[in-house]
Motif scaffolding. Structure first.
Motif, short mmCIF file in Angstrom:
data_model
loop_
_atom_site.label_atom_id
_atom_site.label_comp_id
_atom_site.label_asym_id
_atom_site.label_seq_id
_atom_site.Cartn_x
_atom_site.Cartn_y
_atom_site.Cartn_z
N THR A 53 0.86 -1.18 0.00
CA THR A 53 0.00 0.00 0.00
C THR A 53 0.90 1.23 0.00
O THR A 53 1.92 1.24 0.71
CB THR A 53 -0.89 0.02 1.27
N MET A 68 -10.55 10.79 3.28
CA MET A 68 -9.67 9.74 2.77
C MET A 68 -10.19 9.21 1.43
O MET A 68 -11.40 9.07 1.24
CB MET A 68 -9.59 8.59 3.78
N LEU A 70 -9.50 5.89 -1.14
CA LEU A 70 -8.86 4.59 -1.29
C LEU A 70 -8.94 4.20 -2.77
O LEU A 70 -10.05 4.11 -3.31
CB LEU A 70 -9.55 3.54 -0.40
N TYR A 82 -10.85 3.77 12.03
CA TYR A 82 -10.11 4.94 11.52
C TYR A 82 -10.03 6.02 12.60
O TYR A 82 -8.98 6.64 12.79
CB TYR A 82 -10.80 5.52 10.27
N SER A 119 -4.75 6.68 -0.44
CA SER A 119 -4.11 5.38 -0.29
C SER A 119 -4.35 4.52 -1.53
O SER A 119 -5.47 4.51 -2.06
CB SER A 119 -4.69 4.72 0.96
N ASN A 121 -3.58 0.56 -3.16
CA ASN A 121 -3.04 -0.79 -3.05
C ASN A 121 -2.57 -1.20 -4.45
O ASN A 121 -3.30 -0.96 -5.42
CB ASN A 121 -4.12 -1.76 -2.56
N THR A 125 -7.90 -4.80 -4.30
CA THR A 125 -8.31 -4.76 -2.89
C THR A 125 -9.26 -5.91 -2.57
O THR A 125 -9.25 -6.45 -1.48
CB THR A 125 -8.95 -3.39 -2.59
N SER A 131 -5.29 -6.65 2.42
CA SER A 131 -5.07 -5.25 2.09
C SER A 131 -5.25 -4.35 3.30
O SER A 131 -4.57 -3.33 3.41
CB SER A 131 -6.02 -4.82 0.98
N SER A 132 -6.12 -4.72 4.24
CA SER A 132 -6.31 -3.84 5.39
C SER A 132 -5.08 -3.87 6.29
O SER A 132 -4.80 -2.89 6.99
CB SER A 132 -7.59 -4.16 6.15
N GLY A 135 -2.79 -1.54 4.59
CA GLY A 135 -3.45 -0.23 4.58
C GLY A 135 -3.36 0.49 5.92
O GLY A 135 -2.94 1.66 5.97
N PHE A 136 -3.71 -0.19 7.00
CA PHE A 136 -3.66 0.48 8.31
C PHE A 136 -2.21 0.69 8.78
O PHE A 136 -1.92 1.68 9.46
CB PHE A 136 -4.49 -0.28 9.35
N1 ADE Z 1 -8.51 -1.50 3.39
C1 ADE Z 1 -8.07 -2.01 2.23
N2 ADE Z 1 -7.07 -1.27 1.72
C2 ADE Z 1 -6.86 -0.25 2.59
C3 ADE Z 1 -5.97 0.86 2.62
N3 ADE Z 1 -5.06 1.05 1.68
N4 ADE Z 1 -6.05 1.70 3.66
C4 ADE Z 1 -6.95 1.49 4.63
N5 ADE Z 1 -7.81 0.50 4.67
C5 ADE Z 1 -7.78 -0.39 3.66
#
Ligand code: ADE
Length: 407
Positions: A53, A68, A70, A82, A119, A121, A125, A131-132, A135-136
């Motif tokens: 990410t 935000m 994505l 979040y 953000s 990926n 996703t 991905s989370s 991402g986080f």
């Molecule tokens: N969930 C999937 N991809 C994410 C990202 N890049 N940022 C936050 N949450 C996500």
């Protein structure tokens, strides 16, 4: 220039974070809000050049609210996960000064300033590739850099954990343990690095992204239902995982692939057994996943020692780990033998990531793939050589990789 005097400045930070694959799984929370697990887990961080990410965070007095995007689409930041990450990072923000541009932000100013977050990926996703987690990890890491948060990486991991549990492990490269901790505040539920990505760098990881039409149970729901109904999960978290964690740490420390592979496969299989032990039962793997397990088990048994480890998260995708490039080439040949692309798919969009593994496997053209020999373990047992074109959407060849970096 004081913060309030001029409003046209913008300050940005961009970071890249990896995803990770657990080899001792996290499944079950003891605190839903703080995301505190019922057992330790261990993961391998995947090379961010193949799966990552990238997040840019910006602050400006012109921004009137936190926002935000994505993958280019605006998403809501109103969810608790979040909000927690943003609040925890803001509460630790430091002074920031950019003398050249005349920007001076005092730590007390961050509560009044809003952020914009973009953000991306570099993988679909929806493919179920954690991905989370990336991402986080990336959100927390980039915000911490922007806001001059001077905390150790372990402390940042405890913040990322509150966004997505497994995100805490993506704050480090290589081999990572998430310690469940004992404290009710979660302060000791943090990630620690067991070894960096260079420690065991012959490992090759091939991910089979398995086509699926089924809507899966989310991990959050699945975990809650397992905690509420599965007697096997209680046994796993108290009796099995504590010992397995010690054995896995030793296997990683000594680069003992046989032990690493046995533990990884056993843990994945027990996790899916817990899912079946849940009421109502949860099915994350499908026929293709089961077929992959069966082919790998046959190969390992034929050779008498594990050639490859397999592990499956909360979805049908297989993550296969080979001890070195030679075995990885044989693995890729087997995978392409059973799961060739459907007729309309080009080879170059079918095997992604590290192309040197594809070259080692001697598969440059579609003709090379058609000429692949029947694996010896299949020939010997007169087992079926049925092929399943299109059942794997694509493969990604990768390796253990490093943790987050700032651009
Ligand atoms: N969930 C999937 N991809 C994410 C990202 N890049 N940022 C936050 N949450 C996500």
């Amino acid at each position: 220039m004081a913060l309030e005097s001029k409003k046209d400045w913008i300050l940005m930070a961009t970071a890249r974070s990896p995803t990770n694959i657990a080899v001792v799984k996290y499944w079950g929370k003891r605190d839903e809000a703080l995301i505190l697990p019922i057992n330790d887990s261990i993961s391998v961080t995947l090379d961010p050049s193949h799966l990552c990410t990238t997040t840019t965070v910006a602050v400006s007095p012109k921004f009137d609210r936190d926002q935000m995007w994505l993958n280019g689409k605006e998403i809501s930041l109103s969810g608790g996960r979040y909000q927690r990450c943003l609040r925890e990072i803001r509460s630790r923000a430091g002074d920031v000064e950019d003398e050249e541009r005349g920007i001076c932000i005092g730590k007390e100013d961050w509560g009044k300033l809003h952020v914009h977050i973009a953000s991306y990926n570099n993988f679909p996703t929806a493919a179920g590739l954690a991905s989370s987690a990336a991402g986080f990890a990336c959100l927390v890491y980039s915000l911490a850099k922007l806001m001059n948060v001077r905390e150790e990486q372990g402390k940042l991991s405890a913040i990322a954990r509150q966004g997505s549990g497994s995100a805490c492990r993506s704050l480090f490269g290589g081999f990572v343990k998430w310690e469940m901790g004992k404290d009710s505040t979660g302060s000791d539920s943090i990630a620690v690095q067991l070894a960096d990505e260079k420690h065991w760098n012959d490992l090759v990881i091939i991910i089979a992204v398995v086509s699926s039409r089924q809507k899966e149970t989310s991990s959050t729901t699945g975990m809650r239902e397992s905690v509420e109904t599965s007697p096997l999960l209680h046994y796993r978290s108290t009796e099995v995982v504590p010992k397995r964690i010690l054995q896995m740490e030793e296997a990683i420390r000594t680069r003992d692939f046989s032990s690493f592979a046995r533990l990884t496969c056993a843990d994945s299989n027990q996790f899916h057994a817990v899912c079946l032990d849940t009421s109502p039962p949860i099915f994350y793997m499908n026929d293709t996943s089961h077929r992959i397990i069966s082919y790998m088990e046959k190969w390992n048994r034929f050779e008498g020692t594990p050639q490859v480890a397999y592990t499956f998260d909360a979805g049908p995708n297989a993550v296969l780990i080979a001890p070195n490039r030679n075995v990885a080439a044989l693995l890729l040949q087997r995978l392409l033998f059973y799961f060739p692309p459907s007729t309309d798919t080009e080879l170059k969009s079918f095997v992604l990531g590290d192309q040197s593994i594809v070259k080692d496997a001697g598969i440059v053209t579609k003709e090379d793939m058609d000429a692949l020999a029947t694996p010896p373990e299949v020939k010997d047992n007169n087992a079926s050589t049925q092929k399943f074109p299109g059942d794997v959407s694509y493969f990604i060849c990768t390796r253990p990789g490093k943790g987050p970096v700032l651009f």
